[in-house]
Structures are given as structure tokens and as C-alpha cells.
Motif scaffolding. Structure first.
Motif, short mmCIF file in Angstrom:
data_model
loop_
_atom_site.label_atom_id
_atom_site.label_comp_id
_atom_site.label_asym_id
_atom_site.label_seq_id
_atom_site.Cartn_x
_atom_site.Cartn_y
_atom_site.Cartn_z
N LYS A 153 5.13 36.77 -22.78
CA LYS A 153 5.03 37.54 -23.84
C LYS A 153 6.29 37.41 -24.97
O LYS A 153 6.12 37.30 -26.12
CB LYS A 153 5.28 39.03 -23.36
CG LYS A 153 4.12 39.86 -24.05
CD LYS A 153 4.08 41.19 -23.41
CE LYS A 153 3.83 42.61 -24.02
NZ LYS A 153 3.98 43.67 -23.17
N SER A 154 7.45 37.25 -24.40
CA SER A 154 8.54 37.10 -25.27
C SER A 154 8.31 35.73 -26.17
O SER A 154 8.86 35.47 -27.19
CB SER A 154 9.98 37.19 -24.53
OG SER A 154 9.78 36.66 -23.35
N LEU A 155 7.85 34.62 -25.41
CA LEU A 155 7.89 33.34 -25.96
C LEU A 155 6.98 33.60 -27.38
O LEU A 155 7.12 32.92 -28.30
CB LEU A 155 6.97 32.26 -24.87
CG LEU A 155 7.29 30.83 -25.44
CD1 LEU A 155 8.45 30.36 -25.44
CD2 LEU A 155 6.41 30.17 -24.33
N MET A 156 5.64 34.28 -26.95
CA MET A 156 4.67 34.59 -27.85
C MET A 156 5.41 35.31 -29.02
O MET A 156 5.30 34.59 -30.31
CB MET A 156 3.80 35.43 -27.57
CG MET A 156 2.59 34.64 -26.59
SD MET A 156 1.91 33.17 -27.44
CE MET A 156 0.78 33.91 -28.16
N LYS A 157 6.25 36.22 -28.94
CA LYS A 157 7.09 37.02 -29.87
C LYS A 157 7.86 35.86 -30.62
O LYS A 157 7.82 36.10 -31.76
CB LYS A 157 7.90 37.99 -29.35
CG LYS A 157 7.61 39.42 -29.69
CD LYS A 157 8.37 40.22 -29.06
CE LYS A 157 8.33 42.05 -29.01
NZ LYS A 157 9.24 42.36 -27.93
N CYS A 158 8.41 35.05 -29.95
CA CYS A 158 9.45 34.07 -30.75
C CYS A 158 8.63 33.44 -31.52
O CYS A 158 8.94 33.06 -32.84
CB CYS A 158 10.11 33.24 -29.73
SG CYS A 158 11.69 33.82 -28.95
N LEU A 159 7.62 32.92 -31.10
CA LEU A 159 6.57 31.84 -31.92
C LEU A 159 6.23 32.46 -33.24
O LEU A 159 6.25 32.01 -34.39
CB LEU A 159 5.60 31.38 -31.20
CG LEU A 159 5.98 30.47 -30.07
CD1 LEU A 159 4.70 29.93 -29.16
CD2 LEU A 159 6.33 29.14 -30.74
N GLN A 160 5.66 33.98 -33.04
CA GLN A 160 5.16 34.53 -34.26
C GLN A 160 6.47 34.77 -35.05
O GLN A 160 6.11 34.81 -36.34
CB GLN A 160 4.61 36.06 -33.68
CG GLN A 160 3.25 35.99 -33.53
CD GLN A 160 2.74 37.10 -32.84
OE1 GLN A 160 3.45 38.23 -32.52
NE2 GLN A 160 1.37 37.14 -32.58
N LYS A 161 7.57 35.24 -34.79
CA LYS A 161 8.82 35.57 -35.83
C LYS A 161 8.88 34.31 -36.48
O LYS A 161 9.05 34.23 -37.59
CB LYS A 161 9.94 35.79 -34.77
CG LYS A 161 10.23 37.45 -34.76
CD LYS A 161 11.43 37.57 -34.23
CE LYS A 161 11.44 38.90 -33.77
NZ LYS A 161 12.64 39.29 -32.73
N SER A 162 9.02 32.92 -35.61
CA SER A 162 9.28 31.90 -36.32
C SER A 162 8.22 31.55 -37.44
O SER A 162 8.40 30.96 -38.55
CB SER A 162 9.51 30.82 -35.42
OG SER A 162 8.29 30.38 -34.73
N LYS A 163 6.89 31.69 -37.28
CA LYS A 163 5.95 31.60 -37.99
C LYS A 163 5.98 32.36 -39.12
O LYS A 163 5.87 32.04 -40.33
CB LYS A 163 4.33 31.91 -37.27
CG LYS A 163 3.47 30.93 -37.58
CD LYS A 163 2.11 31.58 -36.80
CE LYS A 163 1.42 30.75 -36.02
NZ LYS A 163 0.20 31.33 -35.45
N THR A 164 6.25 33.78 -38.97
CA THR A 164 6.34 34.61 -40.25
C THR A 164 7.62 34.29 -41.07
O THR A 164 7.38 34.30 -42.25
CB THR A 164 6.41 36.10 -39.96
OG1 THR A 164 7.44 36.12 -38.73
CG2 THR A 164 5.00 36.48 -39.42
N SER A 165 8.34 33.80 -40.33
CA SER A 165 9.63 33.15 -41.27
C SER A 165 9.52 32.02 -42.07
O SER A 165 9.85 31.97 -43.03
CB SER A 165 11.07 33.27 -40.41
OG SER A 165 10.91 32.18 -39.56
N THR A 166 8.69 31.03 -41.45
CA THR A 166 8.36 29.79 -42.08
C THR A 166 7.38 30.40 -43.22
O THR A 166 7.66 29.84 -44.44
CB THR A 166 7.59 28.71 -41.16
OG1 THR A 166 6.75 29.53 -40.28
CG2 THR A 166 8.83 27.97 -40.48
N THR A 167 6.61 31.24 -42.92
CA THR A 167 5.55 31.75 -44.22
C THR A 167 6.10 32.18 -45.23
O THR A 167 5.82 31.98 -46.24
CB THR A 167 4.48 32.43 -43.84
OG1 THR A 167 4.90 33.25 -42.72
CG2 THR A 167 3.21 31.91 -42.97
N ARG A 168 7.22 33.04 -44.85
CA ARG A 168 7.96 33.58 -45.99
C ARG A 168 8.92 32.66 -46.80
O ARG A 168 8.71 32.69 -47.99
CB ARG A 168 9.10 34.53 -45.13
CG ARG A 168 8.93 35.95 -45.93
CD ARG A 168 9.79 37.23 -44.93
NE ARG A 168 9.24 37.77 -44.20
CZ ARG A 168 9.94 38.29 -42.95
NH1 ARG A 168 11.34 38.30 -42.76
NH2 ARG A 168 9.06 39.33 -42.19
#
Lengths: 113, 203
Positions: B183-198
Motif C-alpha cells: 500500500k505504501s509503495l503504491m502511494k509513493c508511486l502515485q505521489k511521484s507520478k503526480t509530481s512528474t505530471t505537475r
């Protein structure tokens, strides 16, 4: 220190394969409870009879076994158990599992040197 | 001189010494107690009673036969004591007792994670706790701000995965830890994804 008693270990081993033995016995022919107990005791699979009753009820509740009542001339009516088609399927799987396990244990305990 | 009683076991009559009757009754009671968590308890007990009747029938040589102490002891030895065959049944029925502990939740916080921690502890949705805190703070005129600060200081933050599981009252075992890590790994991935899109958006 934990003392390992050989009786406890063998009792655990026996318990695990008791259901397999019961299904196997009943698949041969319909048996009533005392006959099942008799065969298990003769095969040294059973120490106290009480062990078998919860197992039989569990196998029956899982639809692997079914029973019918038959009158007896010498005592109370007898519960005759027979195996269901689902029980036969289950038994075949258990036989496979047992033979795999047997092979695995043999190969491990004999090749350890 | 011994008093004998008549008993009816699985529809069969037997004469038995009164003292032995008490012993047999105690044995059946003990079995009943032992099987109390087992599915199909009534049926199992009935079957065992029928078996006792059958064994007595084999012992009985004539219709006036009185079941003796040796007979009762013999059948109890044959059937066994509940503890001889119940260990396996019991293990299945023993529920893991889980001790919940109050932590602050670092993954779900506005201020110190006190409200979400209390929410986990009492099993209430965190929004309700937050609402209650807010009302208490407003109506107490500041006292509850102090209490909040006290909670913040005294309640430890759930740092490790084991802490987090304990906070939510989940048993600490390998599969739960694995779930939590995923779960926390998924969260990390999502966070990095949103930051890259940003970042991409900025570009």
C-alpha cells in the motif's frame, strides 16, 4: 527447554491423515461407526475413540460423507456411513497429496547424507 | 450395600451403581464442555452416547447386570479424555486476541494525527472525531486546545509498520505487513507520478 515427546509428534502426524484413512475405509464399503473404529484401531491409527466423532461429523457436514440409520439386533440403531460423489473426488485428491508427500519425505530423509 | 439406578443411554436401559452413574455423568458433562465450540456438538455427543451404550451392551452378560466401576473406567479409557482429542479442534476456534494501542496516525493528519489515531482506536470515522474536537474547542474556550496539545505530546506517533497495524487493531503477521508495504509503495508511486505530471504541466 522444550521437551519433545515422541508420542505427541506421532499423534500430530496421525491426526493429519486420519480423515484420509476414514474416507478411504468408507469408500471401500458402507460402514457403521464401530466398524470404522475397529479398523482404525487394528491399523494402529487410533489411540482413543473420541477423536473420530468430531471428524465424522465434520466430514458429514462438508458433504463428503452421508449416513443412514439401520436397526441392530444386539444394541442401539447403527449409523451407517457412505461416501458421497464429492467425497470420492476429495479422496482422490488426498491420495495424490499423500503419495506426493510420501515421495518428498522419502527423498529428503534418505538423501540427507 | 450399593444403591443402583436405571439409566437410558441412546434408548437402551442399563442398571448402574449410583456412584458410577455420577462418574459417567461427570464424564459426559466434561465432553460437552470440551466440544462447546465445535460445530455439530449435539450430534457428536449423541454419537458418543450411543457408542457408550454399545460398549455397555457388549459388557452386559444378562439383563440384571449392574455396570460397575471397572466398566465405567474401561469405557472412559477407550473413548479418551476430551483433552486427548480436542487440542486440534480448539486451535481452530481460538480467536487471535489483538490489543489495540493508541497512536497518532502520520498518514492521515491535519495537525498532529491525534484525531485519526483516536478514530482508529475507537473504530469511528475520523471526520466525526474531528467534528467533535472542533465543537469541544469552540465551546470550551480553549481548554481543549490544551488537551489536544497534551495528546500530541503524550501519544506516540505510529512509526513502524507494526505500530500502524497495532493502531488499527490488526494482527501483526507476515501477510498484513506485506499488504501494508504494498500500500505504501503504491502511494509513493502515485505521489511521484503526480509530481512528474505537475512538472510536465509547468514545462
Amino acid at each position: 527447554m522444550i521437551v519433545m515427546k515422541i508420542e505427541n509428534t506421532t499423534a500430530q502426524m496421525r491426526k493429519g491423515i486420519l480423515e484420509f484413512c476414514i474416507l478411504s475405509l468408507i469408500s471401500g464399503r458402507d460402514l457403521y461407526t464401530s466398524e470404522i473404529l475397529e479398523s482404525l484401531k487394528k491399523g494402529k491409527m487410533l489411540v482413543v475413540e473420541g477423536t473420530v466423532y468430531p471428524l465424522l461429523t465434520r466430514l458429514k457436514n462438508a458433504d463428503l460423507l452421508q449416513y443412514r440409520w439401520e436397526e441392530s439386533t444386539s444394541g442401539p440403531p447403527r449409523k451407517y456411513y457412505s461416501i458421497t460423489p464429492a467425497g470420492e473426488v476429495f479422496l482422490t485428491e488426498l491420495q495424490q497429496a499423500w503419495s506426493d508427500l510420501n515421495k518428498a519425505v522419502k527423498s529428503i530423509t534418505q538423501n540427507k547424507k | 450395600m450399593n444403591k443402583t439406578v436405571n439409566i437410558n443411554l441412546a434408548s437402551t436401559f442399563f442398571h448402574i451403581d449410583e456412584s458410577e452413574y455420577t462418574k459417567l455423568k461427570a464424564y459426559l458433562k466434561k465432553l460437552e464442555e470440551g466440544f462447546k465450540n465445535t460445530v455439530g456438538k449435539e450430534e457428536i455427543l449423541k454419537d458418543i452416547e450411543a457408542r457408550i451404550a454399545e460398549l455397555f451392551q457388549e459388557i452386559k452378560t444378562n439383563s440384571d447386570y449392574v455396570i460397575s466401576e471397572a466398566d465405567v473406567e474401561k469405557i472412559i479409557a477407550v473413548l479418551g479424555q476430551p483433552e486427548d482429542f480436542l487440542s486440534e479442534e480448539e486451535e481452530e476456534n481460538v480467536k487471535e486476541t489483538i490489543y489495540k494501542k493508541l497512536f497518532r496516525d502520520p498518514d492521515d493528519n491535519y495537525i498532529g494525527g491525534v484525531a485519526s489515531g483516536l478514530g482508529h482506536y475507537f473504530g469511528i470515522d475520523t471526520s466525526w472525531i474531528r467534528l467533535i474536537w472542533l465543537l469541544l474547542v469552540v465551546f470550551s474556550g480553549g481548554t481543549f486546545i490544551m488537551i489536544y496539545l497534551l495528546f500530541w505530546m503524550l501519544v506516540p506517533v505510529a512509526e513502524t509498520t507494526a505500530d500502524k497495524l497495532r493502531m488499527k487493531g490488526k494482527p501483526i503477521n507476515v501477510s498484513n505487513i506485506e499488504k501494508k508495504l504494498k500500500k505504501s509503495l503504491m502511494k509513493c508511486l502515485q505521489k511521484s507520478k503526480t509530481s512528474t505530471t505537475r512538472k510536465l504541466e509547468i514545462l
